[in-house]
Design a protein around this motif. Structure first.
Motif, PDB file in Angstrom:
ATOM      1  N   GLN A   1      -2.200   4.052   3.113  1.00  0.00           N
ATOM      2  CA  GLN A   1      -2.956   3.185   4.019  1.00  0.00           C
ATOM      3  C   GLN A   1      -3.777   3.948   5.055  1.00  0.00           C
ATOM      4  O   GLN A   1      -4.470   3.338   5.870  1.00  0.00           O
ATOM      5  N   THR A   2      -3.715   5.296   5.036  1.00  0.00           N
ATOM      6  CA  THR A   2      -4.444   6.105   6.006  1.00  0.00           C
ATOM      7  C   THR A   2      -5.108   7.278   5.286  1.00  0.00           C
ATOM      8  O   THR A   2      -4.459   7.925   4.460  1.00  0.00           O
TER       9      THR A   2
ATOM     10  N   ASP B   1       2.922   6.532   1.555  1.00  0.00           N
ATOM     11  CA  ASP B   1       1.987   5.568   2.132  1.00  0.00           C
ATOM     12  C   ASP B   1       0.557   5.872   1.693  1.00  0.00           C
ATOM     13  O   ASP B   1       0.137   7.030   1.657  1.00  0.00           O
TER      14      ASP B   1
ATOM     15  N   TYR C   1      -7.447   1.958   3.976  1.00  0.00           N
ATOM     16  CA  TYR C   1      -6.407   1.084   3.435  1.00  0.00           C
ATOM     17  C   TYR C   1      -6.585   0.980   1.929  1.00  0.00           C
ATOM     18  O   TYR C   1      -7.519   0.356   1.440  1.00  0.00           O
ATOM     19  N   HIS C   2      -5.693   1.610   1.190  1.00  0.00           N
ATOM     20  CA  HIS C   2      -5.767   1.674  -0.268  1.00  0.00           C
ATOM     21  C   HIS C   2      -4.625   0.862  -0.858  1.00  0.00           C
ATOM     22  O   HIS C   2      -3.451   1.162  -0.639  1.00  0.00           O
ATOM     23  N   GLN C   3      -4.961  -0.195  -1.619  1.00  0.00           N
ATOM     24  CA  GLN C   3      -3.965  -1.028  -2.281  1.00  0.00           C
ATOM     25  C   GLN C   3      -3.929  -0.662  -3.766  1.00  0.00           C
ATOM     26  O   GLN C   3      -4.854  -0.989  -4.513  1.00  0.00           O
TER      27      GLN C   3
ATOM     28  N   ASP D   1      -8.094   1.361  -6.440  1.00  0.00           N
ATOM     29  CA  ASP D   1      -7.847   0.049  -5.858  1.00  0.00           C
ATOM     30  C   ASP D   1      -8.917  -0.925  -6.338  1.00  0.00           C
ATOM     31  O   ASP D   1      -9.718  -0.600  -7.216  1.00  0.00           O
TER      32      ASP D   1
ATOM     33  N   GLY E   1       0.797  -1.219   0.000  1.00  0.00           N
ATOM     34  CA  GLY E   1       0.000   0.000   0.000  1.00  0.00           C
ATOM     35  C   GLY E   1       0.827   1.266   0.000  1.00  0.00           C
ATOM     36  O   GLY E   1       0.678   2.119   0.877  1.00  0.00           O
ATOM     37  N   ARG E   2       1.692   1.426  -1.013  1.00  0.00           N
ATOM     38  CA  ARG E   2       2.476   2.657  -1.123  1.00  0.00           C
ATOM     39  C   ARG E   2       3.001   2.831  -2.545  1.00  0.00           C
ATOM     40  O   ARG E   2       2.992   1.897  -3.344  1.00  0.00           O
TER      41      ARG E   2
END
Length: 425
Positions: free
Chosen positions: A103-104, A101, A107-109, A125, A83-84
């Motif tokens: 994820q905040t 990042d 949570y993004h993939q 995502d 996730g970055r």
């Protein structure tokens, strides 16, 4: 023993080098230093300019899923599992700075991404979030959540305004065809679903052409081109697919649909939506895409000699509000036209009473026809702009920009012929 390794990014020359592989013969890659990664010198094919592992720490055994090029030529690589995003030098494949990042607060993939002309990276995502990164500062702007499920991404850059206005489109796996994200709208109204007037279906594929029209694809092979307001330009379900998994728009604005399990791509004429046996190309095992694109560019039509000439004839106020606009259109495209489509420019608030005109008989090259439309939801004395396009069998994509200035109410205006901003593609 195959130990965990970092994702490897390749840069391959379009021309030059000495490829050692022909046909289906695999290239020779030997892990000569037992690093469990592929380095540039270990790839026998000299057309590979560099091969670099990307990431550190938590990227081990990761998956490099998203890739985009920004307006300065730098690469942006999105890591699905960690996730970055990493910024990468295109000349040597080395990462620049620290990762960003995603994820905040959600949570993004990263799954697919694209950079707009303003330098903002948009990342989609496989769930229900859209991330925004400012590539000039290397900072995460935000992660935005909506109630449906997305997959692929497309960005439209409208350079008729300064700074350019951007619209982000996401394919909608929840059954609403596509999702629109407008960064300039109020925060609570930035996400919206596709207009209800078009066919609604779960989709893994979305794209945008140079005029801002949206192309969507259903899982089973329906390909549909619509205006942002919901007018269907064409729809074609003649090629049944096993998994339509991505759309690509080429330089001619033709549409290429990717049939994943069919191992093929299918070309549709951008103007008419027609396709035939010669447009179906076998390409190998399970191809698909989700929106990775070349460097950002303006989508505003250029201004070569117009393929259609528009001449104002009459503009007057209607008793119940709005305007009646009559104009003539001359076909200079060199082909017969069977339809004329009117599309308000991106961001317009006015409405047109009719947008699609069927021409019977067809309008031959050099011939003219007269159209009348009602223009509503507009202030007196303002200039409104819309695109006029021809469609027809074997017709080239022809678009002209029409911008009449509206009189004050109570007056009738018969202006001199206006200049049209047009092109033939």
């Amino acid at each position: 023993m195959n130990l965990p390794h970092f994702p490897v990014l390749f840069k391959i020359a379009v021309s030059g080098g000495n490829p050692t592989s022909t046909g289906s013969t695999p290239l020779s890659i030997v892990d000569s230093n037992n690093s469990n990664d592929i380095e540039t010198g270990e790839a026998a094919d000299q057309a590979i300019i560099w091969a670099k592992s990307i990431g550190t720490g938590q990227d081990l055994a990761g998956l490099g899923r998203a890739l985009a090029i920004d307006k300065n030529g730098f690469l942006w690589v999105g890591m699905f599992y960690s996730g970055r995003y990493w910024k990468v030098n295109p000349n040597n494949g080395l990462t620049i700075g620290t990762p960003i990042d995603t994820q905040t607060p959600f949570y993004h993939q990263p799954y697919g991404c694209q950079v707009d002309v303003n330098g903002h990276l948009w990342s989609v995502d496989e769930a229900n979030t859209l991330a925004e990164i400012d590539t000039s500062t290397g900072k995460l702007v935000g992660i935005y959540q909506h109630p449906d499920s997305n997959y692929s991404i497309a960005v439209f850059n409208d350079c008729t305004s300064s700074p350019p206005k951007v619209k982000v489109y996401l394919s909608n796996r929840s059954g609403h065809t596509y999702i629109v994200y407008d960064p300039d709208a109020p925060p609570t109204a930035r996400f919206s679903n596709s207009p209800g007037s078009i066919h609604q279906f779960p989709s893994y594929a979305v794209a945008v052409d140079k005029a801002g029209n949206i192309i969507s694809g259903s899982f089973t092979g329906e390909v549909m081109k619509t205006t942002p307001s919901g007018t269907i330009i064409w729809s074609n379900s003649s090629v049944v697919m096993l998994d339509l998994h991505g759309l690509i728009i080429d330089e001619n604005d033709d549409v290429w649909a990717i049939d994943r399990y069919g191992g093929r791509v299918v070309r549709y004429d951008g103007g008419s939506g027609q396709t035939g046996p010669s447009d179906i190309v076998k390409v190998g095992l399970e191809p698909y895409t989700y929106g990775n694109t070349p460097p950002p560019a303006c989508n505003t039509p250029s201004t070569p000699p117009a393929c259609a000439k528009v001449t104002d004839k009459d503009i007057h106020c209607e008793p119940n509000g709005g305007y009646s606009y009559t104009f003539s259109v001359t076909n200079n495209s060199g082909k017969d036209a069977s339809q004329i489509l009117l599309t308000p420019t991106q961001g317009s608030s006015f409405t047109l009473s009719q947008q699609l005109f069927n021409l019977s008989p067809v309008l031959h090259n050099g011939q003219s026809t007269t159209l009348t439309v009602k223009i509503k939801n507009v202030k007196p004395g303002t200039k409104v702009c819309f695109f006029l396009s021809f469609t027809g069998k074997d017709h080239p994509c022809c678009i002209v920009k029409v911008c009449p200035t509206l009189p004050t109410c109570g007056a009738t205006q018969s202006p001199s012929p206006q200049k049209t901003d047009g092109r033939k593609r």
